[in-house]
Design an enzyme around this catalytic site. Structure first.
Site, PDB file in Angstrom:
ATOM      1  N   LEU A  17      39.621  36.026  36.633  1.00  0.00           N
ATOM      2  CA  LEU A  17      40.122  36.323  35.287  1.00  0.00           C
ATOM      3  C   LEU A  17      41.529  36.905  35.342  1.00  0.00           C
ATOM      4  O   LEU A  17      42.349  36.646  34.458  1.00  0.00           O
ATOM      5  CB  LEU A  17      39.178  37.299  34.582  1.00  0.00           C
ATOM      6  CG  LEU A  17      37.727  36.849  34.407  1.00  0.00           C
ATOM      7  CD1 LEU A  17      36.914  37.932  33.694  1.00  0.00           C
ATOM      8  CD2 LEU A  17      37.642  35.530  33.642  1.00  0.00           C
ATOM      9  N   TYR A 160      27.059  48.969  38.243  1.00  0.00           N
ATOM     10  CA  TYR A 160      27.980  48.084  37.541  1.00  0.00           C
ATOM     11  C   TYR A 160      27.973  48.369  36.039  1.00  0.00           C
ATOM     12  O   TYR A 160      29.028  48.503  35.411  1.00  0.00           O
ATOM     13  CB  TYR A 160      27.594  46.630  37.820  1.00  0.00           C
ATOM     14  CG  TYR A 160      28.560  45.613  37.270  1.00  0.00           C
ATOM     15  CD1 TYR A 160      29.822  45.455  37.831  1.00  0.00           C
ATOM     16  CD2 TYR A 160      28.212  44.796  36.196  1.00  0.00           C
ATOM     17  CE1 TYR A 160      30.722  44.522  37.329  1.00  0.00           C
ATOM     18  CE2 TYR A 160      29.090  43.855  35.690  1.00  0.00           C
ATOM     19  CZ  TYR A 160      30.345  43.717  36.255  1.00  0.00           C
ATOM     20  OH  TYR A 160      31.227  42.796  35.752  1.00  0.00           O
ATOM     21  N   THR A 195      34.204  32.025  37.392  1.00  0.00           N
ATOM     22  CA  THR A 195      35.133  32.643  38.328  1.00  0.00           C
ATOM     23  C   THR A 195      34.824  32.144  39.741  1.00  0.00           C
ATOM     24  O   THR A 195      33.776  31.539  39.977  1.00  0.00           O
ATOM     25  CB  THR A 195      34.993  34.165  38.284  1.00  0.00           C
ATOM     26  OG1 THR A 195      33.644  34.510  38.655  1.00  0.00           O
ATOM     27  CG2 THR A 195      35.284  34.700  36.891  1.00  0.00           C
TER      28      THR A 195
END
Length: 254
Positions: A17, A160, A195
């Protein structure tokens, strides 16, 4: 803010990204500094967009200050900061053998994703606040990159999700704090994107993940993230906002 001619910093700009965002900023006329812990990746992207590569560890203040200074020497002081660098983790709190998750893993993710982003943001803001104001008194804009995991964290995503939830929680107070300096703050919370990390998964797994997205039923394109990131720069009334970019995805528990 008009992107054309302004200097921009993109952390994590060497891949995924971050790379897409660096390329879009350059396409729109920004002078882009690609900050990445992987110098080879940063140099490759920078060479292709006529930018500058800066090896940088966002958790290390000296490293960040050196990168910001190098970018400013080449392009002038930055008015745009794209915080995109980050890492992932998946650890159950209690493993199958009954042992607790390692605290070091949790701390590492928080340190990079949350504290690292704050570190880059505070150093950028201090320099940006010194600049002359533009239209509407604006001096600059910064982006945080959260995740849908901030809201729909799955099993094992404690570290996360906490790190990305911290960015969501930091968005509004940071925007309010920096309003006096004319610096805007927004966050994008992306869902499942194509990604390099995602493309390492087997094709059937990628297809299954894509099918879980209501519409469009495909993985997000990095270019779509980049387009939104750049729109935030150009739309001066966007401030203190968190935007989900996920095709209406809501993550299941596992």
């Amino acid at each position: 803010m008009n992107i054309q001619g302004h200097a921009a910093l993109v952390t994590g700009g060497g891949s995924g990204l971050g790379e897409a965002t660096a390329r879009e900023l350059a396409r729109l006329g920004a002078k882009v500094a690609v900050l990445d812990v992987n110098l080879a990746n940063a140099e490759k992207v920078a060479a292709e967009i006529n930018g500058i590569a800066c090896q940088c560890d966002i958790t290390n203040t000296d490293s960040l200050q050196a990168a910001i200074a190098k970018a400013a020497a080449a392009h002038g002081p930055a008015r745009i900061l794209m915080n995109i660098a980050g890492i992932g983790s998946a650890k159950r709190v209690v493993a199958k053998d009954g042992t607790p998750a390692p605290l070091e893993d949790f701390a590492r993710v928080i340190n990079v994703n949350l504290i690292g982003t704050y570190n880059a943001s505070r150093l950028f803001a201090a320099e940006c606040a010194k600049l002359s104001p533009l239209v509407d008194g604006e001096r600059g804009v910064m982006l945080f990159t959260a995740s849908v995991a901030a809201f729909d964290g799955q099993v094992g995503q404690q570290a996360y999700s906490a790190s990305k939830g911290g960015l969501v929680g930091m968005t509004l107070p940071m925007a309010r704090d920096l309003a006096q300096h004319g610096i805007r703050v927004c966050t994008i919370a992306p869902g499942l994107f194509a990604t390099p990390l995602m493309r390492q998964l087997p094709e059937p797994v990628q297809a299954s993940l894509a099918a879980s997205i209501p519409f469009p039923p495909r993985l997000g394109k990095p270019s779509e993230f980049a387009e939104l990131a750049c729109h935030i720069v150009t739309n001066t009334h966007l401030n203190g906002e968190v935007i989900r970019l996920d095709g209406a995805l809501r993550m299941a528990p596992r």
